[in-house]
Structure formats: C-alpha cells, structure tokens
Write a protein that holds these residues in place. Structure first.
Motif, PDB file in Angstrom:
ATOM      1  N   TYR A  36       0.817  -1.213   0.000  1.00 15.57           N
ATOM      2  CA  TYR A  36       0.000   0.000   0.000  1.00 15.57           C
ATOM      3  C   TYR A  36       0.854   1.267   0.000  1.00 15.57           C
ATOM      4  CZ  TYR A  36      -4.463  -2.464   0.547  1.00 15.57           C
ATOM      5  OH  TYR A  36      -5.581  -3.242   0.344  1.00 15.57           O
ATOM      6  N   CYS A  39       1.163   1.775  -3.521  1.00 17.21           N
ATOM      7  CA  CYS A  39      -0.116   2.292  -4.025  1.00 17.21           C
ATOM      8  C   CYS A  39      -0.239   3.790  -3.784  1.00 17.21           C
ATOM      9  CB  CYS A  39      -1.275   1.563  -3.349  1.00 17.21           C
ATOM     10  SG  CYS A  39      -1.525  -0.146  -3.912  1.00 17.21           S
ATOM     11  N   GLN A 104      -3.946  -2.664  -8.566  1.00 16.35           N
ATOM     12  CA  GLN A 104      -4.285  -2.738  -7.145  1.00 16.35           C
ATOM     13  C   GLN A 104      -4.750  -1.371  -6.646  1.00 16.35           C
ATOM     14  OE1 GLN A 104      -1.085  -3.787  -4.402  1.00 16.35           O
ATOM     15  NE2 GLN A 104      -2.547  -4.708  -2.977  1.00 16.35           N
ATOM     16  N   ASP A 108      -8.503  -0.889  -4.975  1.00 16.08           N
ATOM     17  CA  ASP A 108      -8.713  -0.548  -3.568  1.00 16.08           C
ATOM     18  C   ASP A 108      -8.972   0.937  -3.341  1.00 16.08           C
ATOM     19  OD1 ASP A 108      -8.785  -2.990  -2.233  1.00 16.08           O
ATOM     20  OD2 ASP A 108      -6.616  -3.198  -2.289  1.00 16.08           O
ATOM     21  N   LEU A 137      -6.964  -6.575 -13.068  1.00 18.26           N
ATOM     22  CA  LEU A 137      -5.944  -7.120 -12.172  1.00 18.26           C
ATOM     23  C   LEU A 137      -5.798  -8.624 -12.388  1.00 18.26           C
ATOM     24  CD1 LEU A 137      -4.019  -6.933  -9.722  1.00 18.26           C
ATOM     25  CD2 LEU A 137      -6.040  -7.119  -8.241  1.00 18.26           C
ATOM     26  N   VAL A 156       0.754  -8.006  -4.569  1.00 16.56           N
ATOM     27  CA  VAL A 156      -0.407  -7.485  -3.824  1.00 16.56           C
ATOM     28  C   VAL A 156      -0.452  -7.991  -2.393  1.00 16.56           C
ATOM     29  CG1 VAL A 156      -1.744  -7.213  -5.938  1.00 16.56           C
ATOM     30  CG2 VAL A 156      -1.950  -9.334  -4.629  1.00 16.56           C
ATOM     31  N   THR A 160      -5.315  -7.665  -1.588  1.00 16.17           N
ATOM     32  CA  THR A 160      -6.347  -7.555  -2.615  1.00 16.17           C
ATOM     33  C   THR A 160      -6.480  -8.918  -3.283  1.00 16.17           C
ATOM     34  OG1 THR A 160      -5.555  -5.299  -3.021  1.00 16.17           O
ATOM     35  CG2 THR A 160      -7.102  -6.226  -4.627  1.00 16.17           C
TER      36      THR A 160
END
Length: 402
Positions: A36, A39, A104, A108, A137, A156, A160
């Motif tokens: 994340y 991300c 991802q 999310d 994805l 991931v 996810t």
C-alpha cells in the motif's frame, strides 16, 4: 484531529525549488515495502500528473500574462513533486509488476471512495468502474504468470484478491455510453468533488501508462492485452471525467485541484507506514498549502468569490488504502452483469452494445480471453488468489467449484 487547510500557511513558493540531490529519492524496495506504500506513490503520481496537465490547459486558455506566469511557477514545482514521487518506484520492478500495482490502486482506491461516497449516482459509477479494474488485475496477473512465471501475490501481498470481476471483453462499449451525468457544482458535496477528481486522475495516469509501456513487450499476447485494456482505460477516463461539472470555472477547478492535492498528501501523511515516505508526504503537503493559498487568491481577484464557498473548511477523514474484500465481493455478486446505456446502467446487452462488440471483436476472442486460454493450456488452470473462498458469482468459479 481536524485540519483546516484554508487557514494554514505552507512553504513560500520561492523556497520550494529543490536541487538534484534533494530530488534523488531512494527507491522503494520491491521485496520488502508495504504494497500500500507503493499504491500511495502511484496515486500521488497520478494526482500530480493531472495537476500539471490541468495547469497547462488553463495556461492555454488564459490571456492574462501575469496569471500564466504564476501558473508556470507553481507548475514547475508540481513537476518536481511528480519526479520525486514517481521516482520512488523501484527500477527493479518489471513493467508488468508495476502494472499489477497500478491495478491494485484502481481496485482498492476506487472501492474505498465508493464506500465513502454520499451521492448514490456517483457511488454507482465508482462501483461500476471498480469491478472492471478488478478483472484487469486478474487478467494481468495471468499474463504475469504466463510470461514471467511468477505469481501476483508477491506484489499485492494478499491485501487484494485476484479473481474474475466483470469480464474484460464485456467492457467494450460504444463511446457515447461511457458519458455519465455530471454532478451539480452548486449542490454536490465537496467530498464528492474530491472523490471524482481523484479517481479520474488515477485512471488517467493508468491510461497514460499503458499508452506508453504496452509496446515494450515482445510477446504478442502482452502487446495485445495492453492494447485492449488501454482502450478500456480511455472509456474509464471518459466515464469519470464526465461526472465532473463542466460549468465549474477555471478558478474553481484550480482551487479544487490544489485542495485535492493537499487533502491526499495529508491523508497519506496520516496513514503512511514508512517514515521516509511520510516525510515526503509532509513536505509536499506544506508545498501544496502554498499552492492552494495562491489559487484561492487568484480566485478572489479574478472571480470575486471566496474559495470557502466551494471547498470544505476541514478535511474529510483521510483517504485510506485498506483491504476491501467483502465489499468488492458484495458489489460483484450484485452488479457483475451491468453495462451502460446512455447515462444509466442496464443488465441486458442492447443493440448498440452488441453492434459495437461485433465490430471490435471481428469474430475472434479478445486478447484478455486469449491470455486465460494460454495460461490454462500451460499450467492447467488460470491464476487466482481467492483468500475468501470461491467467487460469489457461480459462473465465474472454476468448473470444479460450480
């Protein structure tokens, strides 16, 4: 803790220029970084890129020399911010690994926004796009196993799920059916404006990324999949940008852009797990607060309006990257068969959709289906990472699970 951005003073603009050493940020470790965190980097790259593109478009439509100079000064700093952010991505990562991280983000981030969105029509739009990115994805994860012989869980990290969403071949719609109704700028919640701008910017960056990296592969199936999903990203950008109110003035749009950048840097500063990245988010927040102050002053001077009329005094709850597995499964079970007709959503394929599909497919399977066929032929089954059990949609389960 509340944060009132219109009352804050950031770093003065003439103190924001960074030298090469300061821009030379260490890369994320692809094997040990929080997925994340990556991300958040990808998201802010998209947000900064949108701010830069918007600034250029504004300048091309602005006859005032002093305003164009002010925009140019701010835009140069935005470019430095974009370089600092995007250069955090690891050079060791392959194009496909970065692609999977992009998807991802799309899954999310859009899921979180949809969960928080107060407007039912916009919420539906976010959920609709989310299910398509969820399938992208899955398709890219299968391509990753097919040509790089590696599994997407490495990227991931089980945060996810990787499983079928709304099937990618069904995403190809006539362009006029990708144009949605827009929110009303005088009625919409400030939060709705932030959500729409954020997801539009993220999808636009994904579109830009695929437009440029798709030809870097030699394998025909990879080149074809990037072409296919790249065209769907064009649909997604149309979908989200059409939700923005085109009646917003240039000054309103400028304030919204700068406010949104502040909000997202604040959000990620509050939720970041990597201290080094948190310091970058905090630095950029303090830069953006000055950009916001400048935008607000331009709005007062040229439109005669108080920016407090169009943005919230306090930031909403921070945007948060977190697992959305149960929510995605719930939406998938309820909306997998949706398509669009005009500005609305329908469950049945209509004549315009069918004609467009026939012309585009040319009697052959879509590349996204060919990827699955080749993966199954090579490994015996498609790649999935279903941490919460089989798909909630029986038709999307493997034959042995139906």
């Amino acid at each position: 803790m509340t944060f009132r951005p219109l009352e804050q003073r950031g770093i003065p603009l003439d103190q924001q220029l960074r030298n090469w050493r300061e821009l030379n940020v260490p890369q994320l470790d692809p094997d040990h970084s929080d997925p994340y965190a990556r991300c958040r980097v990808i998201t802010m790259n998209g947000i900064e890129t949108e701010a830069i593109f918007f600034g250029h478009q504004f300048a091309r439509h602005c006859p005032d020399l002093e305003v164009r100079r002010q925009l140019a000064e701010v835009r140069y700093i935005e470019q430095q911010q974009q370089k600092a952010v995007n250069w955090l991505l690891p050079g060791l990562a392959s194009v496909l690994e970065t692609t999977i991280a992009y998807e991802q983000v799309a899954v999310d981030l859009t899921a979180w926004v949809a969960r928080m969105e107060p407007d039912p029509y916009l919420k539906q739009g976010f959920e609709f796009g989310m299910l398509e990115d969820f399938d992208h994805l899955y398709r890219y994860a299968n391509l990753y196993e097919l040509i790089e012989h590696r599994k997407a869980e490495k990227i991931v990290d089980a945060l996810t799920e990787v499983m079928p969403g709304r099937p990618t071949p069904m995403h190809h719609r006539h362009p006029i059916d990708n144009v949605r109704d827009h929110y009303d700028k005088d009625v919409a919640s400030p939060l709705s404006k932030l959500h729409t701008l954020t997801i539009m910017a993220a999808e636009q960056q994904t579109m830009n990324f695929y437009m440029n990296v798709g030809p870097e592969y030699m394998e025909p199936i990879a080149r074809q999949l990037y072409q296919e999903i790249g065209l769907i990203e064009e649909e997604h950008v149309t979908h989200y940008e059409s939700m923005l109110d085109p009646n917003e003035t240039w000054w309103e749009q400028l304030v919204n852009h700068e406010y949104n950048e502040c909000y997202l840097y604040y959000s990620f500063m509050e939720t970041e797990t990597d201290d080094r990245l948190r310091a970058i988010w905090e630095l950029h927040l303090n830069m953006e607060l000055e950009h916001l102050r400048i935008a607000c002053e331009l709005m007062r001077r040229h439109q005669g309006r108080d920016p407090a009329e169009i943005v919230a005094a306090e930031f909403p709850a921070p945007v948060t990257f977190e697992p959305n597995k149960a929510y995605i499964r719930e939406v998938l079970a309820d909306q997998v068969d949706l398509t669009t007709l005009g500005t609305g959503y329908v469950r049945d394929a209509h004549e315009r959709f069918v004609r467009f599909q026939e012309r585009l497919m040319g009697g052959e399977p879509a590349p996204s289906d060919q990827v699955l066929e080749e993966t199954r032929a090579k490994f015996g089954q498609d790649y999935r990472m279903e941490t919460e059990g089989p798909s909630p949609v029986p038709s999307l389960r493997r034959p042995s699970e139906r």
